[in-house]
Scaffold this motif. Structure first.
Motif, short mmCIF file in Angstrom:
data_model
loop_
_atom_site.label_atom_id
_atom_site.label_comp_id
_atom_site.label_asym_id
_atom_site.label_seq_id
_atom_site.Cartn_x
_atom_site.Cartn_y
_atom_site.Cartn_z
N SER A 97 -1.59 3.81 14.37
CA SER A 97 -2.42 4.21 13.02
C SER A 97 -3.64 3.13 13.21
CB SER A 97 -1.73 3.78 11.90
OG SER A 97 -1.10 2.28 11.81
N TRP A 139 -7.80 11.35 9.93
CA TRP A 139 -6.75 11.65 10.90
C TRP A 139 -6.03 10.29 11.43
CZ3 TRP A 139 -5.88 16.37 10.63
CH2 TRP A 139 -6.87 17.42 10.26
N GLY A 140 -4.73 10.31 11.62
CA GLY A 140 -4.01 9.26 11.99
C GLY A 140 -2.91 9.71 13.12
N ARG A 176 -3.93 11.88 8.05
CA ARG A 176 -3.60 10.34 7.81
C ARG A 176 -2.37 10.12 6.70
NH1 ARG A 176 -4.61 5.60 10.13
NH2 ARG A 176 -6.43 6.21 11.34
#
Length: 328
Positions: free
Chosen positions: A7, A107-108, A185
């Motif tokens: 992350s 986004w993760g 995310r």
């Protein structure tokens, strides 16, 4: 298999009609030859060949299904390097049709790593990958086997699974096969829970990294490092045209050698050396510096990464503190 929390990675979109040519003239690897749904490891350097960042670059649509790929590229790098990356890229945009978009908040990513994730039939092999991933409707074409199969490093595809829309990327991480998954995310915690794979703690990740001699930016390499010093040969192309830093990097490859190089060392005894500790030859000359260290279950001894002067790379033994060390 183990789950790795990624992350702390960032995602930057580069799009526009000149995006491929633009990136090819700045990054150290060959972006011009990247086909859709493929990527590469690369570096961003100064004109003097010193590193600004190491990163992954993908020829892809934005992280959403159905996008066009020919003018979209994604860059994945450490979030610690994001501002420097963006500032440097913006500096080189003059008249080119190129736009940058920081999508890190959107986004993760996480990864599943381990020898069992790599089966004979690829990612869709039920013997090695228990979730039965298949291509999503935007990743599949008529008549194509829907089972996901990513054969080469940095190949990727779009999948849908258990309500998640995932960009799946094949990589080698710390010397082991891995599959990286990018999702929205806010869905990352749920995806990690649904995968039901034990998460590797930071200490275990660090051991795997050092055992595989994988350098980390900010620890084993920095803004004073030339890529060859850190053995980043997979991030370099010596066959493409000019790019920022190319003159120095090419000259080292074809006409000379680096002044120092990152090497792996196995120590006798049980004392783990400290970062910054000096490395000496048997006759007491200082020849290098430790950058990372740990106790290695694989080698049943302390190990370290460290830079060694070029003239001393052929030595059989060196000393770190009171311990004798051998090159791995």
């Amino acid at each position: 298999m183990g789950l790795v929390d990624l992350s702390d990675r960032c995602w930057v979109e580069v799009k526009g009609g000149d995006s491929k040519k633009f990136l090819n003239g700045i990054l150290t690897n060959n972006i011009q030859t990247l086909q859709p749904k493929t990527g590469c490891y690369s570096c961003l350097c100064t004109p003097k060949g010193k590193m600004i960042a190491d990163l992954f670059c993908y020829n892809c649509p934005p992280l959403q299904p159905g996008g066009r790929s020919e003018n979209y590229f994604g860059i994945d790098c450490s979030s610690k390097l994001k501002l420097t990356l963006l500032e440097t890229l913006k500096k080189y945009i003059i008249f080119q049709k190129v736009e940058l978009f920081d999508q890190t908040d959107k986004w993760g990513t996480c990864a599943v790593i381990g020898p069992k994730v790599n089966g004979e039939k690829g990612l869709g092999d039920p013997q090695c990958w228990p979730w039965g991933f298949v291509r999503g409707p935007h990743g599949n074409t008529e008549g194509q086997d829907p089972t996901l199969s990513l054969r080469a490093n940095y190949d990727y595809d779009f999948v849908e699974w258990e309500g998640f829309k995932i960009w799946m990327i094949r990589k080698t991480m710390w010397g082991l096969p891995a599959f990286e998954m990018w999702v929205a995310r806010d869905q990352l915690p749920s995806l990690k829970s649904k995968l039901n794979v034990p998460e590797l703690d930071p200490e275990t990740q660090e051991v795997l990294r050092i055992e595989s001699a994988t350098p980390l930016f900010g620890v084993d390499m920095d803004e004073n490092t030339i890529p060859q010093e850190a053995n980043l040969y997979t991030a370099l192309s010596f066959n493409k045209g000019c790019y920022v830093g190319q003159e120095v990097i090419a000259r080292l490859e074809h006409r000379g050698h680096v002044g120092k190089q990152l090497r792996s060392l196995k120590l006798e005894g049980d004392k783990i050396p400290q970062r910054g500790e000096k490395i000496f030859s048997e006759d007491g000359q200082e020849i290098g510096t430790v950058t990372s260290s740990c106790f290695s279950p694989k080698f049943s001894s302390p190990i370290a990464l460290g830079y060694i002067r070029y003239a001393s790379l052929s030595l059989k033994e060196v000393r770190i503190g009171n311990s004798t060390a051998n090159f791995l």
